[in-house]
Design a protein around this motif. Structure first.
Motif, PDB file in Angstrom:
ATOM      1  N   SER A 111       0.825  -1.219   0.000  1.00 13.09           N
ATOM      2  CA  SER A 111       0.000   0.000   0.000  1.00 13.09           C
ATOM      3  C   SER A 111       0.855   1.264   0.000  1.00 13.09           C
ATOM      4  CB  SER A 111      -0.953   0.001   1.192  1.00 13.09           C
ATOM      5  OG  SER A 111      -0.230  -0.075   2.392  1.00 13.09           O
ATOM      6  N   GLN A 112       2.046   1.155   0.599  1.00 17.01           N
ATOM      7  CA  GLN A 112       2.894   2.356   0.694  1.00 17.01           C
ATOM      8  C   GLN A 112       3.483   2.769  -0.662  1.00 17.01           C
ATOM      9  OE1 GLN A 112       3.574  -0.660   1.633  1.00 17.01           O
ATOM     10  NE2 GLN A 112       5.729  -1.176   1.663  1.00 17.01           N
ATOM     11  N   THR A 113       3.307   1.932  -1.698  1.00 18.34           N
ATOM     12  CA  THR A 113       3.811   2.306  -3.030  1.00 18.34           C
ATOM     13  C   THR A 113       2.707   2.905  -3.906  1.00 18.34           C
ATOM     14  OG1 THR A 113       3.312   0.184  -4.099  1.00 18.34           O
ATOM     15  CG2 THR A 113       5.428   0.339  -2.954  1.00 18.34           C
ATOM     16  N   HIS A 114       1.488   2.957  -3.407  1.00 20.52           N
ATOM     17  CA  HIS A 114       0.344   3.413  -4.210  1.00 20.52           C
ATOM     18  C   HIS A 114       0.517   4.896  -4.591  1.00 20.52           C
ATOM     19  CE1 HIS A 114      -3.744   4.053  -5.492  1.00 20.52           C
ATOM     20  NE2 HIS A 114      -3.963   2.753  -5.403  1.00 20.52           N
ATOM     21  N   PRO A 115       0.221   5.251  -5.856  1.00 25.26           N
ATOM     22  CA  PRO A 115       0.362   6.659  -6.267  1.00 25.26           C
ATOM     23  C   PRO A 115      -0.369   7.625  -5.334  1.00 25.26           C
ATOM     24  CG  PRO A 115      -0.245   5.305  -8.148  1.00 25.26           C
ATOM     25  CD  PRO A 115      -0.219   4.387  -6.972  1.00 25.26           C
ATOM     26  N   ASP A 116      -1.459   7.153  -4.754  1.00 23.65           N
ATOM     27  CA  ASP A 116      -2.233   7.978  -3.827  1.00 23.65           C
ATOM     28  C   ASP A 116      -1.374   8.415  -2.627  1.00 23.65           C
ATOM     29  OD1 ASP A 116      -4.596   8.987  -2.571  1.00 23.65           O
ATOM     30  OD2 ASP A 116      -4.628   7.173  -1.353  1.00 23.65           O
ATOM     31  N   ARG A 117      -0.546   7.499  -2.143  1.00 21.01           N
ATOM     32  CA  ARG A 117       0.319   7.808  -0.987  1.00 21.01           C
ATOM     33  C   ARG A 117       1.528   8.633  -1.441  1.00 21.01           C
ATOM     34  NH1 ARG A 117      -0.193   3.744   2.992  1.00 21.01           N
ATOM     35  NH2 ARG A 117       1.543   4.722   4.079  1.00 21.01           N
ATOM     36  N   LEU A 118       2.082   8.273  -2.611  1.00 17.17           N
ATOM     37  CA  LEU A 118       3.266   8.990  -3.098  1.00 17.17           C
ATOM     38  C   LEU A 118       2.894  10.430  -3.442  1.00 17.17           C
ATOM     39  CD1 LEU A 118       4.856   6.262  -5.433  1.00 17.17           C
ATOM     40  CD2 LEU A 118       4.994   6.496  -2.953  1.00 17.17           C
ATOM     41  N   LEU A 161      -9.595  -2.776  -1.177  1.00 14.22           N
ATOM     42  CA  LEU A 161      -9.639  -1.506  -1.903  1.00 14.22           C
ATOM     43  C   LEU A 161      -8.811  -0.408  -1.238  1.00 14.22           C
ATOM     44  CD1 LEU A 161     -13.333  -1.983  -2.792  1.00 14.22           C
ATOM     45  CD2 LEU A 161     -11.537  -1.651  -4.498  1.00 14.22           C
ATOM     46  N   ASP A 162      -8.238  -0.693  -0.081  1.00 18.26           N
ATOM     47  CA  ASP A 162      -7.242   0.238   0.481  1.00 18.26           C
ATOM     48  C   ASP A 162      -5.837  -0.247   0.121  1.00 18.26           C
ATOM     49  OD1 ASP A 162      -7.125  -2.000   2.057  1.00 18.26           O
ATOM     50  OD2 ASP A 162      -7.272  -0.936   3.978  1.00 18.26           O
ATOM     51  N   HIS A 163      -5.757  -1.202  -0.798  1.00 19.07           N
ATOM     52  CA  HIS A 163      -4.499  -1.757  -1.299  1.00 19.07           C
ATOM     53  C   HIS A 163      -3.746  -2.543  -0.219  1.00 19.07           C
ATOM     54  CE1 HIS A 163      -2.170  -2.017  -4.937  1.00 19.07           C
ATOM     55  NE2 HIS A 163      -1.056  -1.821  -4.283  1.00 19.07           N
ATOM     56  N   GLU A 164      -4.483  -3.047   0.758  1.00 23.47           N
ATOM     57  CA  GLU A 164      -3.884  -3.926   1.772  1.00 23.47           C
ATOM     58  C   GLU A 164      -4.305  -5.357   1.464  1.00 23.47           C
ATOM     59  OE1 GLU A 164      -1.862  -3.169   4.238  1.00 23.47           O
ATOM     60  OE2 GLU A 164      -2.005  -0.990   4.222  1.00 23.47           O
ATOM     61  N   ASP A 170     -23.745 -12.455   8.148  1.00 26.47           N
ATOM     62  CA  ASP A 170     -23.750 -11.066   8.662  1.00 26.47           C
ATOM     63  C   ASP A 170     -22.382 -10.707   9.248  1.00 26.47           C
ATOM     64  OD1 ASP A 170     -26.313 -10.726   7.892  1.00 26.47           O
ATOM     65  OD2 ASP A 170     -27.190 -11.183   9.859  1.00 26.47           O
ATOM     66  N   ALA A 171     -21.836 -11.646  10.047  1.00 25.92           N
ATOM     67  CA  ALA A 171     -20.550 -11.352  10.693  1.00 25.92           C
ATOM     68  C   ALA A 171     -19.450 -11.201   9.632  1.00 25.92           C
ATOM     69  CB  ALA A 171     -20.188 -12.476  11.670  1.00 25.92           C
ATOM     70  N   MET A 172     -19.460 -12.070   8.631  1.00 20.27           N
ATOM     71  CA  MET A 172     -18.397 -12.001   7.610  1.00 20.27           C
ATOM     72  C   MET A 172     -18.537 -10.730   6.761  1.00 20.27           C
ATOM     73  SD  MET A 172     -17.594 -15.876   6.318  1.00 20.27           S
ATOM     74  CE  MET A 172     -19.229 -16.476   6.067  1.00 20.27           C
ATOM     75  N   LEU A 173     -19.778 -10.364   6.431  1.00 20.97           N
ATOM     76  CA  LEU A 173     -19.964  -9.131   5.643  1.00 20.97           C
ATOM     77  C   LEU A 173     -19.486  -7.917   6.432  1.00 20.97           C
ATOM     78  CD1 LEU A 173     -23.462  -9.740   3.985  1.00 20.97           C
ATOM     79  CD2 LEU A 173     -21.219  -9.716   2.852  1.00 20.97           C
ATOM     80  N   GLY A 174     -19.797  -7.911   7.737  1.00 24.11           N
ATOM     81  CA  GLY A 174     -19.328  -6.805   8.589  1.00 24.11           C
ATOM     82  C   GLY A 174     -17.814  -6.740   8.595  1.00 24.11           C
ATOM     83  N   ALA A 175     -17.184  -7.912   8.709  1.00 21.91           N
ATOM     84  CA  ALA A 175     -15.710  -7.952   8.744  1.00 21.91           C
ATOM     85  C   ALA A 175     -15.146  -7.504   7.394  1.00 21.91           C
ATOM     86  CB  ALA A 175     -15.234  -9.360   9.079  1.00 21.91           C
ATOM     87  N   MET A 176     -15.808  -7.882   6.296  1.00 21.05           N
ATOM     88  CA  MET A 176     -15.305  -7.474   4.971  1.00 21.05           C
ATOM     89  C   MET A 176     -15.421  -5.961   4.788  1.00 21.05           C
ATOM     90  SD  MET A 176     -16.621 -10.501   2.523  1.00 21.05           S
ATOM     91  CE  MET A 176     -16.101 -12.188   2.818  1.00 21.05           C
ATOM     92  N   ALA A 177     -16.525  -5.382   5.274  1.00 20.23           N
ATOM     93  CA  ALA A 177     -16.664  -3.927   5.191  1.00 20.23           C
ATOM     94  C   ALA A 177     -15.544  -3.269   6.002  1.00 20.23           C
ATOM     95  CB  ALA A 177     -18.027  -3.493   5.714  1.00 20.23           C
ATOM     96  N   ALA A 178     -15.250  -3.840   7.170  1.00 21.35           N
ATOM     97  CA  ALA A 178     -14.211  -3.252   8.029  1.00 21.35           C
ATOM     98  C   ALA A 178     -12.814  -3.437   7.436  1.00 21.35           C
ATOM     99  CB  ALA A 178     -14.270  -3.877   9.423  1.00 21.35           C
ATOM    100  N   ARG A 179     -12.660  -4.369   6.491  1.00 18.00           N
ATOM    101  CA  ARG A 179     -11.351  -4.580   5.862  1.00 18.00           C
ATOM    102  C   ARG A 179     -11.300  -3.972   4.456  1.00 18.00           C
ATOM    103  NH1 ARG A 179      -7.547  -7.809   8.066  1.00 18.00           N
ATOM    104  NH2 ARG A 179      -6.324  -6.428   6.746  1.00 18.00           N
ATOM    105  N   ALA A 180     -12.171  -3.055   4.162  1.00 18.81           N
ATOM    106  CA  ALA A 180     -12.137  -2.294   2.903  1.00 18.81           C
ATOM    107  C   ALA A 180     -12.315  -3.182   1.667  1.00 18.81           C
ATOM    108  CB  ALA A 180     -10.828  -1.502   2.790  1.00 18.81           C
TER     109      ALA A 180
END
Ligand code: SAM
Length: 517
Positions: free
Chosen positions: A21-28, A439-442, A503-513
């Motif tokens: 993620s630290q190489t993403h143009p957004d961060r650079l 989608l946060d490139h992690e 429900d629990a997995m969808l919540g976790a996926m939302a929390a992991r972008a």
């Protein structure tokens, strides 16, 4: 020159697919703009990645930034073919992965706004190292940014202690799986032989043992047992870069360049040094093993340096450092500063991994402080408050408590009726990967049922259909379903348990972008 048709060690054992993620143009873009440059916006830029392996870093960028162009170059035919298959599966038209030796690349490349060389420089021979910097120097746009990571001395000498022994212990073993097993055998032997009162030597070996324990065999084979490992002093790296018309800008993790953790006498000493000398002494004092340096062109002109005002045009996210470093400068940044800054940092932490524009953050922090009370402020008061908050957030950046982004996040935090996941992550699970890029490139690891659910998150399946998909998955794979430690067999109860899991997995996926809609 290497013959690109010849198989490389990466054809035999591909490198673990990873996004950085630290190489993403957004961060650079954010770091360069904060320092006074005017780099291309991530949404409309050209990116070159050197040593791109199977494109695990570049492909999710190309998906997330359809208005930008991406070129990756790698010597390993197998890795490039793997990457091309994923590019085709996703139907991406803005990315090319090229099987080529960097030594022959250059003439037709054109200019790039961002050039990335992650995990490459310290593992290639000197002529390829030189080529990496030549390509950065020759193909960077006047306002372009290059990211180059490398192993740094003096800590590199300490890494060599365990590495040399592992190479010795696995010498003559041809099969890569056996070679990795031999290296691990030695690490275990060294750990078991640690005396009750370990000396510095034993503590060093313990650290290396623990470091490799959480890494894959593929990583160990390339990072540690490969033919080339070439760490270098930061000053030597900066001098080499200068010979190619490049200038040191900063580290991508800006906190790594700051003096926050030192006592006043050390700070006074370091402040007397010029930037390059100070960076070198920071490596002496911190024992940094790995650098992730941003370079720009020498002819970029005078850079005004950090400005709180420029920070107000960015998005900010809380970093995860506070979780494991209670006494760190980042934790101190959290507690120190004004109540408004503390409220802002608390808000960022609550919504993590989402990143938030400065104005929204200011408003959210005010709301946290004021509750339902109505605040009446003059325009001058508001301006002063804004300025103070920006200064506090700059200190939080220096302490490593926040990171900056140039553009709004491309993921949502809530779960919708027909969830839509990142197409890259869905294609990755379709290919049998258990780690996908969010989608946060992690990168995110998924259990088999999580991977199965993700596959169906195409924006067409509602919650009921998702529960049915999971029920089928459990039946087909003959999996046991449990509630409170008791096996559940009644079909209605199985469905109810799995509905809760969805429900629990969808919540976790939302929390992991992982959710785009
Ligand atoms: C350690 S891997 C790093 C992969 C990726 N950049 C990462 O950090 O996850 C190094 C990559 O550089 C590639 N490489 C090494 N020498 C090269 C050369 N002369 N030309 C092009 N690629 C090269 C290898 O094939 C390999 O994929």
């Amino acid at each position: 020159m290497t013959n690109p048709a010849a198989a490389t060690s990466y054809d035999e054992v591909p490198y673990p697919n990873q996004a950085h993620s630290q190489t993403h143009p957004d961060r650079l873009a954010a770091m360069a703009t904060l320092l006074g440059m005017q780099p291309a916006p991530p949404a409309r830029c050209r990116v070159l990645e050197l040593g791109c392996a199977a494109g695990a870093n570049l492909i999710p960028m190309a998906y997330a930034l359809p208005g930008s162009e991406f070129l990756g170059i790698d010597l390993s035919a197998r890795q490039v073919a793997d990457g091309q298959a994923l590019v085709e599966a996703l139907g991406l038209k803005n990315i090319e992965l090229r099987h080529q030796d960097l030594l022959t690349a250059g003439a037709d490349l054109g200019r790039f706004d961002y050039i990335i060389a992650h995990g490459l420089y310290a593992w290639v021979p000197p002529n390829v190292q030189d080529r990496v910097l030549a390509l950065c120097g020759g193909h960077l746009d006047p306002q372009g940014v290059a990211f180059v990571s490398y192993d740094a001395y003096p800590y590199g000498h300490l890494r060599a202690v365990a590495r040399d022994m592992m190479r010795y212990h696995s010498r003559g073993v041809a099969d890569p799986v056996d070679r990795a097993a031999r290296a691990r055998e030695l690490l275990t032997l060294l750990r078991e032989a640690e005396p009750p009162e370990p000396r510095a030597y034993h503590l060093l070996l313990r650290a290396e043992h623990d470091r490799y324990a959480v890494r894959s065999d593929e990583y160990l084979l390339h990072e540690c047992l490969g033919d080339v490992t070439e760490p270098l002093l930061f000053r030597d790296f900066a001098d080499r870069a200068a010979r190619h018309g490049l200038r040191y800008l900063t580290e991508v993790y800006y906190a790594a360049t700051t003096l926050t953790r030192f006592p006043p006498r050390v700070v006074r000493y370091l402040e007397r040094l010029n930037v390059l000398e100070r960076e070198q002494y920071l490596d002496f004092l911190n024992g940094r093993a790995f650098r992730q340096t941003l370079l720009c062109r020498q002819d970029v002109g005078d850079l005004p340096g950090l400005s709180p005002e420029r920070l107000t045009s960015f998005y900010l996210a809380a970093t995860p450092v506070l979780d494991d470093e209670a006494g760190s400068p980042a934790a101190a940044a959290w507690r120190a500063g004004s109540p408004l800054a503390e409220a802002a940092l608390g808000f960022l932490r609550e919504v993590r991994p989402r990143w938030v524009g400065f104005e929204e953050l200011h408003g959210a922090a005010r709301a946290r402080l004021d509750g339902d009370a109505v605040l009446v402020q003059s325009a001058a008061e508001h301006g002063r408050e804004r300025q103070t908050l920006a200064e506090s957030l700059l200190r939080a950046l220096a302490a490593g408590a926040v990171e900056l982004h140039a553009s709004a996040p491309g993921f949502i935090s809530e779960v919708r009726e027909r969830p839509l996941a990142s197409a890259v992550a869905r294609a990755q699970v379709a290919r049998g990967n258990s780690t996908v890029t969010a989608l946060d490139h992690e990168d995110v690891g998924l259990a088999p049922e999580g991977a199965q659910l993700l596959f169906y998150l195409d924006g067409r399946h509602d919650r009921a259909a998702l529960v049915e998909a999971l029920v089928r998955f459990v039946e087909v794979n003959d999996l046991a379903v449990q509630r409170d430690g008791r096996a559940v067999t009644d079909p209605a109860e199985v469905r109810a348990v799995l509905a809760g899991d969805v429900d629990a997995m969808l919540g976790a996926m939302a929390a992991r972008a992982l959710l785009a809609g």
